[in-house]
Design a protein around this motif. Structure first.
Motif, PDB file in Angstrom:
ATOM      1  N   TRP A 192       0.812  -1.220   0.000  1.00 14.46           N
ATOM      2  CA  TRP A 192       0.000   0.000   0.000  1.00 14.46           C
ATOM      3  C   TRP A 192       0.846   1.272   0.000  1.00 14.46           C
ATOM      4  N   ASP A 193       1.801   1.361   0.907  1.00 13.96           N
ATOM      5  CA  ASP A 193       2.617   2.574   0.998  1.00 13.96           C
ATOM      6  C   ASP A 193       3.453   2.774  -0.273  1.00 13.96           C
ATOM      7  N   THR A 194       3.955   1.690  -0.829  1.00 19.33           N
ATOM      8  CA  THR A 194       4.750   1.782  -2.062  1.00 19.33           C
ATOM      9  C   THR A 194       3.896   2.267  -3.232  1.00 19.33           C
ATOM     10  N   ILE A 195       2.687   1.742  -3.337  1.00 23.35           N
ATOM     11  CA  ILE A 195       1.788   2.159  -4.413  1.00 23.35           C
ATOM     12  C   ILE A 195       1.396   3.621  -4.243  1.00 23.35           C
ATOM     13  N   GLU A 196       1.124   4.028  -2.990  1.00 17.33           N
ATOM     14  CA  GLU A 196       0.757   5.427  -2.739  1.00 17.33           C
ATOM     15  C   GLU A 196       1.895   6.375  -3.131  1.00 17.33           C
ATOM     16  N   ARG A 197       3.120   6.041  -2.740  1.00 14.33           N
ATOM     17  CA  ARG A 197       4.263   6.889  -3.114  1.00 14.33           C
ATOM     18  C   ARG A 197       4.409   6.970  -4.635  1.00 14.33           C
ATOM     19  N   PHE A 198       4.242   5.840  -5.278  1.00 12.03           N
ATOM     20  CA  PHE A 198       4.336   5.786  -6.736  1.00 12.03           C
ATOM     21  C   PHE A 198       3.278   6.690  -7.377  1.00 12.03           C
ATOM     22  N   ALA A 199       2.021   6.561  -6.934  1.00 11.80           N
ATOM     23  CA  ALA A 199       0.932   7.335  -7.514  1.00 11.80           C
ATOM     24  C   ALA A 199       1.129   8.831  -7.308  1.00 11.80           C
ATOM     25  N   LYS A 200       1.525   9.223  -6.109  1.00  8.38           N
ATOM     26  CA  LYS A 200       1.687  10.656  -5.837  1.00  8.38           C
ATOM     27  C   LYS A 200       2.915  11.229  -6.536  1.00  8.38           C
ATOM     28  N   THR A 201       3.962  10.420  -6.704  1.00 11.74           N
ATOM     29  CA  THR A 201       5.134  10.878  -7.463  1.00 11.74           C
ATOM     30  C   THR A 201       4.764  11.115  -8.913  1.00 11.74           C
ATOM     31  N   VAL A 202       3.986  10.206  -9.493  1.00 16.43           N
ATOM     32  CA  VAL A 202       3.539  10.373 -10.872  1.00 16.43           C
ATOM     33  C   VAL A 202       2.692  11.640 -11.006  1.00 16.43           C
ATOM     34  N   HIS A 203       1.810  11.871 -10.031  1.00 18.96           N
ATOM     35  CA  HIS A 203       0.956  13.065 -10.112  1.00 18.96           C
ATOM     36  C   HIS A 203       1.805  14.337 -10.100  1.00 18.96           C
ATOM     37  N   HIS A 204       2.791  14.399  -9.202  1.00 22.41           N
ATOM     38  CA  HIS A 204       3.610  15.603  -9.076  1.00 22.41           C
ATOM     39  C   HIS A 204       4.601  15.747 -10.230  1.00 22.41           C
ATOM     40  N   ASN A 205       5.307  14.676 -10.547  1.00 26.14           N
ATOM     41  CA  ASN A 205       6.400  14.763 -11.514  1.00 26.14           C
ATOM     42  C   ASN A 205       5.943  14.775 -12.964  1.00 26.14           C
ATOM     43  N   VAL A 206       4.825  14.109 -13.237  1.00 26.97           N
ATOM     44  CA  VAL A 206       4.385  13.967 -14.628  1.00 26.97           C
ATOM     45  C   VAL A 206       3.102  14.752 -14.896  1.00 26.97           C
ATOM     46  N   ILE A 207       2.058  14.436 -14.162  1.00 28.55           N
ATOM     47  CA  ILE A 207       0.748  14.999 -14.476  1.00 28.55           C
ATOM     48  C   ILE A 207       0.731  16.509 -14.299  1.00 28.55           C
ATOM     49  N   GLU A 208       1.174  17.008 -13.138  1.00 26.95           N
ATOM     50  CA  GLU A 208       1.131  18.452 -12.910  1.00 26.95           C
ATOM     51  C   GLU A 208       2.010  19.201 -13.914  1.00 26.95           C
ATOM     52  N   ARG A 209       3.142  18.640 -14.272  1.00 26.24           N
ATOM     53  CA  ARG A 209       4.009  19.305 -15.244  1.00 26.24           C
ATOM     54  C   ARG A 209       3.370  19.333 -16.626  1.00 26.24           C
ATOM     55  N   LEU A 210       2.741  18.241 -17.004  1.00 26.20           N
ATOM     56  CA  LEU A 210       2.063  18.234 -18.300  1.00 26.20           C
ATOM     57  C   LEU A 210       0.900  19.219 -18.323  1.00 26.20           C
ATOM     58  N   LEU A 211       0.189  19.343 -17.205  1.00 24.33           N
ATOM     59  CA  LEU A 211      -0.933  20.285 -17.159  1.00 24.33           C
ATOM     60  C   LEU A 211      -0.460  21.729 -17.307  1.00 24.33           C
ATOM     61  N   VAL A 212       0.701  22.036 -16.748  1.00 25.40           N
ATOM     62  CA  VAL A 212       1.290  23.376 -16.962  1.00 25.40           C
ATOM     63  C   VAL A 212       1.652  23.558 -18.430  1.00 25.40           C
ATOM     64  N   ILE A 213       2.258  22.556 -19.029  1.00 26.47           N
ATOM     65  CA  ILE A 213       2.653  22.637 -20.437  1.00 26.47           C
ATOM     66  C   ILE A 213       1.429  22.835 -21.325  1.00 26.47           C
ATOM     67  N   PHE A 214       0.324  22.138 -21.018  1.00 23.30           N
ATOM     68  CA  PHE A 214      -0.903  22.325 -21.804  1.00 23.30           C
ATOM     69  C   PHE A 214      -1.404  23.765 -21.712  1.00 23.30           C
ATOM     70  N   ALA A 215      -1.357  24.352 -20.516  1.00 20.44           N
ATOM     71  CA  ALA A 215      -1.778  25.745 -20.353  1.00 20.44           C
ATOM     72  C   ALA A 215      -0.892  26.679 -21.159  1.00 20.44           C
ATOM     73  N   LEU A 216       0.408  26.398 -21.202  1.00 19.36           N
ATOM     74  CA  LEU A 216       1.325  27.227 -21.975  1.00 19.36           C
ATOM     75  C   LEU A 216       1.092  27.070 -23.471  1.00 19.36           C
ATOM     76  N   VAL A 217       0.726  25.871 -23.909  1.00 16.35           N
ATOM     77  CA  VAL A 217       0.382  25.683 -25.320  1.00 16.35           C
ATOM     78  C   VAL A 217      -0.781  26.581 -25.701  1.00 16.35           C
ATOM     79  N   LEU A 218      -1.768  26.686 -24.806  1.00 20.20           N
ATOM     80  CA  LEU A 218      -2.937  27.534 -25.073  1.00 20.20           C
ATOM     81  C   LEU A 218      -2.680  29.005 -24.770  1.00 20.20           C
ATOM     82  N   GLU A 219      -1.436  29.311 -24.319  1.00 16.57           N
ATOM     83  CA  GLU A 219      -0.996  30.684 -24.041  1.00 16.57           C
ATOM     84  C   GLU A 219      -1.830  31.334 -22.938  1.00 16.57           C
ATOM     85  N   LEU A 220      -2.247  30.546 -21.962  1.00 23.26           N
ATOM     86  CA  LEU A 220      -3.047  31.075 -20.860  1.00 23.26           C
ATOM     87  C   LEU A 220      -2.174  31.902 -19.927  1.00 23.26           C
TER      88      LEU A 220
END
Length: 378
Positions: free
Chosen positions: A147-175
């Motif tokens: 459980w703890d390993t999966i939680e760390r994995f999921a939250k690392t993916v959210h911070h390192n990948v998902i949030e960064r991609l969401l910023v990049i998408f906003a920049l693509v749209l020039e927001l």
């Protein structure tokens, strides 16, 4: 990472295909450059063509070791190695159109104790690690033990990948607000994101022929983005603008990312939600099971399904001029539920690959879901 070897199955050592396949050409974003001066703007420039015209791309250098990724595959394998009677105890609540928990043919046919060899797909979904969802006791032993390993994995993916991609998408749209999409995908707020372990079991050749050489027919995903961690058994194919499906190469050290329907809607359909499917693997891998680790990302449930306002890019592209204004607000929570109803009805009613109950071809049908016209290929 001490102790990983106790459950580790060396899935990553599966040999890659040597067949000459028609591979799709996809851009690869190096996320290690995100925090460098001008890095995220450069990544947005690099990604602009892909999100509008292709809908698929890779990311690399995302802050997880190969050992950490491989271990998630070992967890998935342990789940699917459980007896069917045990897996059915953790079946998804299909009556509520939920994906969380175990899904497989026997879940939709409760009296079935063996699998139809044609229906070879199993999955296990874990929602976000928040108070909105049950804790580890609601899951089978391989998940509880890790459980703890999966939680760390999921939250690392959210911070390192998902949030960064969401910023990049906003920049693509020039927001002006580069956090626009990040705020709408807040991890602690109720949303239907989930981590999925998935297994396509290898089939006999006669079954493959009967299923038209496909594990999963063409479709688009319903959320914001989907992440597919690299595994070496080829199968994923994306439909290109020329009308041909091309194989998506499992590139070492990358995650394959695709845009999904909800993000496409929020961008006024400027971002392309691409049709993709899972083919039977190439001949030299056809005898192998295809194990997957994926994330399906969706905006928070209370977010409105409405086109982002004040995008200079969308204004130049004339997107706002063609928008039809909704009479009633639609939240992502409602949209997801209605789409899942539609998916459950149209996917799990299929009796033959590519055809519905009456045998009609399902290559490209249209439907209206929550007042939104969609095309689907399930």
């Amino acid at each position: 990472m001490a102790g990983l070897k106790k459950l580790y199955e060396p899935y990553s050592t599966t040999p890659e295909t040597t067949e000459k396949l028609d591979w799709a050409e996809l851009v690869n974003l190096d996320l290690s450059t995100f925090d460098q001066p001008g890095g995220k703007k450069a990544l947005a420039k690099q990604l602009k063509y892909a999100v509008h015209n292709v809908g698929f791309f890779y990311v690399s250098n995302f802050g997880l070791t190969q050992e950490e990724v491989d271990y998630q595959f070992s967890i998935g394998k342990k789940i699917f190695d459980l007896p069917l009677s045990e897996k059915k105890k953790y079946g998804a609540d299909t009556k509520s159109f939920s994906y969380n928990g175990y899904t497989g043919p026997a879940v939709y046919e409760p009296d079935v104790d063996v699998y139809d060899p044609k229906h070879n797909i199993q999955s296990y979904n874990i929602p976000k690690f928040t108070s909105h969802f049950p804790g580890k006791v609601a899951h089978p032993p391989p998940v509880q033990q890790n459980w703890d390993t999966i939680e760390r994995f999921a939250k690392t993916v959210h911070h390192n990948v998902i949030e960064r991609l969401l910023v990049i998408f906003a920049l693509v749209l020039e927001l002006e607000d580069e956090q626009y999409f990040v705020k709408r995908h807040d991890y602690e707020t109720r949303g239907e994101d989930h981590l999925r372990y998935m297994l396509y079991t290898a089939r006999d050749e006669d079954v493959n022929r009967d299923a038209q050489e496909l594990y999963s027919t063409g479709h688009t995903d319903l959320g914001s983005i989907t992440l597919l961690f690299r595994q070496p058994v080829a199968g994923l194919q994306v439909l290109n603008n020329d009308g041909k499906y091309r194989w998506v190469k499992p590139v070492p050290g990358t995650i394959t990312v695709n845009i999904a329907d909800t993000l496409s809607l929020l961008s006024g359909r400027y971002f392309k939600s691409s049709i993709h499917r899972v083919s039977v693997p190439p001949p030299d891998q056809r005898h192998l099971d295809r194990l997957g680790v994926l994330f399906f990302i969706r905006p928070n449930n209370d977010v409105l399904v409405e086109v982002v306002k004040d995008s200079p890019l969308l204004k130049r592209e004339g997107v706002y001029e063609t928008l039809e204004e909704r009479k009633d607000p639609l939240t992502v929570g409602t949209w997801v539920r209605e789409r899942q109803k539609h998916i459950f009805k149209n996917v799990y009613d299929i009796t033959d690959a590519g055809k519905g109950k009456e045998g009609q071809e399902r290559d490209e049908l249209e439907a209206e879901v929550a007042g939104i016209r969609i095309k689907y290929w399930n």
